[in-house]
Design a protein around this motif. Sequence first.
Motif, short mmCIF file in Angstrom:
data_model
loop_
_atom_site.label_atom_id
_atom_site.label_comp_id
_atom_site.label_asym_id
_atom_site.label_seq_id
_atom_site.Cartn_x
_atom_site.Cartn_y
_atom_site.Cartn_z
N ASP A 20 23.14 38.23 58.75
CA ASP A 20 24.85 38.71 58.71
C ASP A 20 24.78 40.25 58.69
OD1 ASP A 20 27.44 38.18 58.62
OD2 ASP A 20 27.54 38.81 56.50
N ASP A 21 25.55 40.84 59.39
CA ASP A 21 25.80 42.17 59.52
C ASP A 21 27.36 42.39 60.01
OD1 ASP A 21 25.86 44.88 60.48
OD2 ASP A 21 24.14 44.64 61.73
N GLY A 22 28.29 42.88 59.15
CA GLY A 22 29.54 42.93 59.34
C GLY A 22 30.27 43.72 58.18
N ALA A 23 31.73 44.05 58.07
CA ALA A 23 32.34 44.78 57.50
C ALA A 23 32.71 44.25 56.23
CB ALA A 23 33.55 45.31 58.36
N VAL A 24 32.81 44.76 55.18
CA VAL A 24 33.39 44.29 53.89
C VAL A 24 34.97 44.75 53.77
CG1 VAL A 24 33.13 43.95 51.16
CG2 VAL A 24 31.21 44.15 52.91
N GLU A 25 35.92 43.93 53.69
CA GLU A 25 37.19 44.32 53.68
C GLU A 25 37.40 44.61 52.02
OE1 GLU A 25 39.43 44.82 56.10
OE2 GLU A 25 37.63 44.23 57.28
N PRO A 26 38.27 45.71 51.82
CA PRO A 26 38.80 46.03 50.58
C PRO A 26 39.71 45.21 49.85
CG PRO A 26 39.92 47.39 52.23
CD PRO A 26 38.68 46.51 52.98
N ILE A 27 39.64 45.31 48.58
CA ILE A 27 40.72 44.48 48.09
C ILE A 27 41.66 45.68 47.40
CG2 ILE A 27 41.26 43.05 45.88
CD1 ILE A 27 38.11 41.84 46.19
N THR A 28 42.79 45.51 47.72
CA THR A 28 43.82 46.50 47.25
C THR A 28 44.82 45.72 46.52
OG1 THR A 28 44.86 46.55 49.30
CG2 THR A 28 43.24 48.20 48.97
N SER A 29 45.83 46.22 45.71
CA SER A 29 47.03 45.74 44.99
C SER A 29 48.03 46.85 44.83
CB SER A 29 46.53 45.11 43.88
OG SER A 29 47.77 44.77 43.04
N GLU A 30 49.31 46.34 44.85
CA GLU A 30 50.26 47.36 44.56
C GLU A 30 50.18 47.53 43.03
OE1 GLU A 30 54.32 46.58 46.34
OE2 GLU A 30 53.07 44.78 47.04
N TRP A 31 49.60 46.74 42.13
CA TRP A 31 49.58 46.97 40.78
C TRP A 31 48.50 48.05 40.59
CZ3 TRP A 31 51.74 45.65 36.70
CH2 TRP A 31 51.33 45.79 35.30
N MET A 32 47.74 48.29 41.46
CA MET A 32 46.54 49.46 41.33
C MET A 32 46.72 50.44 42.55
SD MET A 32 43.50 47.15 39.90
CE MET A 32 43.44 46.27 41.16
N PRO A 33 47.74 51.21 42.72
CA PRO A 33 47.99 51.76 43.95
C PRO A 33 46.82 52.97 44.14
CG PRO A 33 49.73 52.50 42.51
CD PRO A 33 48.79 51.51 41.71
N GLY A 34 46.23 52.76 45.63
CA GLY A 34 44.95 53.91 45.69
C GLY A 34 43.78 53.49 45.44
N TYR A 35 43.58 52.45 44.55
CA TYR A 35 42.29 51.83 44.23
C TYR A 35 41.95 50.78 45.28
CZ TYR A 35 42.54 53.38 39.40
OH TYR A 35 42.77 54.03 38.26
N ALA A 36 40.68 50.79 45.77
CA ALA A 36 39.90 49.69 46.41
C ALA A 36 38.74 49.10 46.00
CB ALA A 36 39.83 50.20 47.84
N ALA A 37 38.53 47.79 46.00
CA ALA A 37 37.42 47.35 45.55
C ALA A 37 36.68 46.54 46.40
CB ALA A 37 37.67 46.42 44.26
N TYR A 38 35.32 46.83 46.79
CA TYR A 38 34.93 45.87 47.83
C TYR A 38 33.75 45.13 47.06
CZ TYR A 38 36.47 49.61 50.68
OH TYR A 38 37.41 50.67 51.61
N VAL A 82 52.82 52.99 39.51
CA VAL A 82 53.45 51.77 40.07
C VAL A 82 54.74 52.05 40.53
CG1 VAL A 82 53.67 49.52 39.57
CG2 VAL A 82 51.59 50.46 38.66
N SER A 83 55.20 51.45 41.65
CA SER A 83 56.52 51.71 42.03
C SER A 83 57.44 50.98 40.96
CB SER A 83 56.89 50.98 43.38
OG SER A 83 58.36 50.78 43.62
N PRO A 84 58.62 51.51 40.64
CA PRO A 84 59.62 50.87 39.59
C PRO A 84 60.32 49.71 40.20
CG PRO A 84 60.35 53.26 40.24
CD PRO A 84 59.09 53.10 40.88
N GLU A 85 60.21 49.64 41.57
CA GLU A 85 60.73 48.33 41.90
C GLU A 85 59.76 47.26 42.25
OE1 GLU A 85 61.15 51.28 44.43
OE2 GLU A 85 62.73 51.71 42.88
N LEU A 86 58.47 47.58 41.81
CA LEU A 86 57.32 46.53 41.69
C LEU A 86 57.72 45.15 40.98
CD1 LEU A 86 54.63 45.85 42.76
CD2 LEU A 86 53.66 46.72 40.62
N ASP A 87 57.56 43.97 41.50
CA ASP A 87 57.85 42.86 40.82
C ASP A 87 56.35 42.76 40.07
OD1 ASP A 87 57.53 40.12 40.14
OD2 ASP A 87 58.85 39.43 41.89
N THR A 88 56.39 42.89 38.78
CA THR A 88 55.05 42.87 37.74
C THR A 88 54.47 41.40 37.86
OG1 THR A 88 56.18 44.56 36.42
CG2 THR A 88 54.24 43.14 35.63
N ALA A 89 55.50 40.45 37.90
CA ALA A 89 54.77 39.03 37.76
C ALA A 89 53.92 38.70 39.08
CB ALA A 89 55.90 37.89 37.36
#
Length: 186
Positions: A20-38, A82-89
Amino acid sequence: MKIRRVVTGHDSEGKARLVDDGAVEPITSEWMPGYAAYRVWGRDERATFPDDGSPRGAEAYYPPRDGSRFMVNLIPPGEPVVSPELDTAAALAEVERKMPGAMAAMELDSPGMHTTDSLDYVVVVSGEVTLEVDDGEQTVLRAGDVVVQNGTRHAWRNNGTEACVIVGVAVGADRDAVLNGSGIGK
């Protein structure tokens, strides 16, 4: 940031192959703005060889006993806003969907603090990050520094001005009962 993953394995005759040889996509979330987990690689059982190099079961974000995870994390500078409009749930449900079980290790009343049943080998690749443990004890880590994290309660805080990249391998471990709050297992 782009992460390229190359995986090797064995063919039916036991010869090494690139499988296998390919890209790993980042995991991002509005709960953790700016963070990326691969999530680069993981498995829930001990490796045995020969191995064809195909992905194994590794649904939960952190490994079970005998399992392992290989991760690259991008930690932005400053505290997450975190944006104040974020739906936390909805945001927490998104994190659970993308990183199953990760939020169970987190302390919502102490942002960033978490404890996992794993032995983690971590190297800082770029930037700087502060490792915080119990009682606010901290140490600043810079590119080239490594951490052996022995299942302790901790948080990663980027108090710098640029993003920090850490690479970690988590190996699942057992946790014994804690004796009288001493933090030392039996």
